[in-house]
Design an enzyme around this catalytic site. Structure first.
Site, PDB file in Angstrom:
ATOM      1  N   ASP A 192     -53.428   3.716  93.707  1.00  0.00           N
ATOM      2  CA  ASP A 192     -54.537   3.772  94.660  1.00  0.00           C
ATOM      3  C   ASP A 192     -55.301   2.456  94.529  1.00  0.00           C
ATOM      4  OD1 ASP A 192     -53.787   6.318  95.340  1.00  0.00           O
ATOM      5  OD2 ASP A 192     -55.247   7.311  94.049  1.00  0.00           O
ATOM      6  N   ASP A 206     -50.201  18.218 100.846  1.00  0.00           N
ATOM      7  CA  ASP A 206     -51.145  18.466  99.762  1.00  0.00           C
ATOM      8  C   ASP A 206     -51.111  19.947  99.417  1.00  0.00           C
ATOM      9  OD1 ASP A 206     -51.829  15.855  99.805  1.00  0.00           O
ATOM     10  OD2 ASP A 206     -53.798  16.120 100.739  1.00  0.00           O
TER      11      ASP A 206
END
Lengths: 216, 276
Positions: free
Chosen positions: B130, B11
């Site tokens: 997602d 990330d």
């Protein structure tokens, strides 16, 4: 060698030229990146990358006037490295959109069999079938990174220097004198991939020595 | 034989990697290029960089990150987060990314998937999904105009905007549509499992993997090496994405590969570091 070899990376807006360039630089080559056909006659070596659609790539080569110069270059016998689509485009025809290719290597390009995840994406092993300078120091069954949905099927199997299995066994390394090509991406295959580039550089140096020798 | 891939995910916030890492011999734990180099050496099969910066001016920073990483690391790179246009895709690929991961922008404008695949090939278009288990009654949400509404058989719903927005779309149907549009790979995250370290949502992973003809990367929930094994076997995944399990030093990628190989999963052995 006093002067640098002129290594041309063919840029016809097909794929990740930057990775190929970085891999060449990492073995000490400063390539010329160009789609200009007039650079080919003076090249010591040509790298021909490519990803994406075969028919679209052929159109791009045609519109840039690269088809005949590429054929003439390969006929000259100087080192040539095709990568991924850059291998497939060397054959006569492709099942992808049923299109003509460059017709440099006799044979065709076929779709990977049904029932498998396609694209064939990831690290797969290469079985070395024949000795060639391009594969010097590459251990048997080394893993390389593949991304493709079609595969080259040359009609003359003696130049298939490496093969890989994905549903079918297919040609993952083609090597005939100075005409070499891989279905995998050596610039994305870690250290063992860079060995391929280093070996190609050795082929270039050998070819130049020979040429200089014949002139002298 | 085609091997199963293990993909560390980093990330990135404003150009810096923000999750902790397990590497002891590291000078700068936030430098994407240094971390990429170490994960490559450890045997990571690909790398995924997710830009979690909320602002839109982070694009230039991310392009620079991709450029620096691809200068040093010769394995495939995928970049995701905030890619909204074909021009964004082009910039990332030109900077050295091999694939881009599209999530919210693909749901809101599916033509981005088809345009991207047409221009650059489907091998470089990853659609990230997602998904969250449907628990309550369906049909309360106004579905997006993709004609893939949740119905009585739906088990997972697509969420966007980092999991904050319900879409009313059936996750399995959306995966199938994304591949029809040109996605060459699906990066599937279970929102229920993510962060719990209790294993992947195997039902979800299997359902999507069986529904689409392209590779599926399972994400969310890995806490043990057994979880990785289950994702490949029960879940039928082609690759696993993992963050915490590697970042926090629970296991190294090398240990994960040794474990999987010992249980009969084909993995790429670590390469001899003779070239570096």
């Amino acid at each position: 060698m006093s002067d640098q070899a002129k290594v041309v990376v063919i840029d016809y807006q097909s794929g990740n030229i930057r990775s190929v360039t970085r891999a060449l630089e990492s073995v000490g080559v400063s390539p010329l990146i160009t789609g200009d056909p007039s650079e080919l006659p003076g090249a010591d070596a040509v790298v021909f990358p490519g990803v994406g659609s075969g028919p679209a790539a052929m159109s791009a080569l045609e519109s840039r006037g690269l088809v005949a110069p590429l054929r003439e270059y390969v006929e000259s016998g100087r080192p040539f490295l095709g990568i991924c689509l850059g291998l497939q485009l060397l054959l006569d025809r492709t099942e992808e959109g049923d299109a003509n290719c460059l017709g440099i290597i006799p044979g065709s390009v076929r779709r990977l069999p049904e029932g498998l995840k396609v694209p064939h994406m990831g690290w797969n092993s290469v079985t070395v079938q024949a000795e060639h300078a391009l594969l010097d120091g590459i251990p048997q069954n080394s893993h390389f990174y593949f991304v493709h949905s079609y595969y080259a099927s040359p009609s003359e199997s003696s130049w298939v220097a490496g093969s890989t299995e994905y549903g079918v066994p297919f040609c993952s390394v083609y090597a005939h004198s100075n005409l070499v090509a891989t279905q995998f991406h050596p610039e994305k295959s870690g250290p063992v991939g860079l060995v391929i580039y280093r070996n190609f550089l050795s082929m270039i140096e050998k070819s130049r020595t020979k040429t200089l020798g014949s002139v002298a | 034989m085609l091997t199963k891939r293990i993909i560390p995910c980093l990330d990135v916030d404003a150009g810096r990697v923000v999750k902790g890492t397990s590497f002891v011999d590291i000078r700068d734990a936030g430098d994407p290029a240094e971390l990429a180099y170490l994960y490559d050496r450890e045997g990571g099969d690909e790398l995924v960089f997710l830009d979690i910066t909320a602002s839109s001016d982070s694009r230039d920073t991310m392009v620079d990150v991709v450029r620096r990483v691809s200068d040093q690391v010769f394995i495939p790179l995928t970049v995701g987060g905030g890619i909204r246009s074909v021009e964004d895709v082009r910039r990332m690929l030109n900077a050295g990314a091999d694939k881009v991961s599209l999530n919210t922008a693909a749901v809101n404008g599916p033509s981005l998937v088809s345009d991207g695949a047409d221009q650059f090939g489907n091998q470089c278009i990853v659609v990230a999904i997602d998904a969250k288990r449907v628990t309550g009654p369906t049909g309360t949400q106004e579905p997006l105009p993709q004609d893939l509404p949740l119905d009585g058989d739906s088990r997972w719903e697509v969420y966007t905007h980092g999991g904050r927005t319900r879409t009313g779309l059936d996750a399995v149907k959306w995966a199938v549509r994304a591949v029809e549009l040109g996605a060459g790979e699906i990066l599937l995250t279970s929102m229920d499992a993510d962060g719990h370290l209790a294993g992947y949502d195997l039902d979800l992973t299997r359902a999507i993997s069986q529904a689409v003809p392209v590779p599926v990367i399972a994400s969310g929930g890995a806490g043990t090496l057994e979880h990785l094994f289950e994702a490949f076997t029960d879940g039928q995944a082609d690759a696993v994405l993992a963050a915490s399990i590697f970042h926090y030093g629970t296991y190294s990628i090398g240990e994960a590969k040794d474990y999987l190989a010992g249980r009969g999963i084909p993995v790429r052995p670590r390469q001899a570091a003779s070239q570096s």
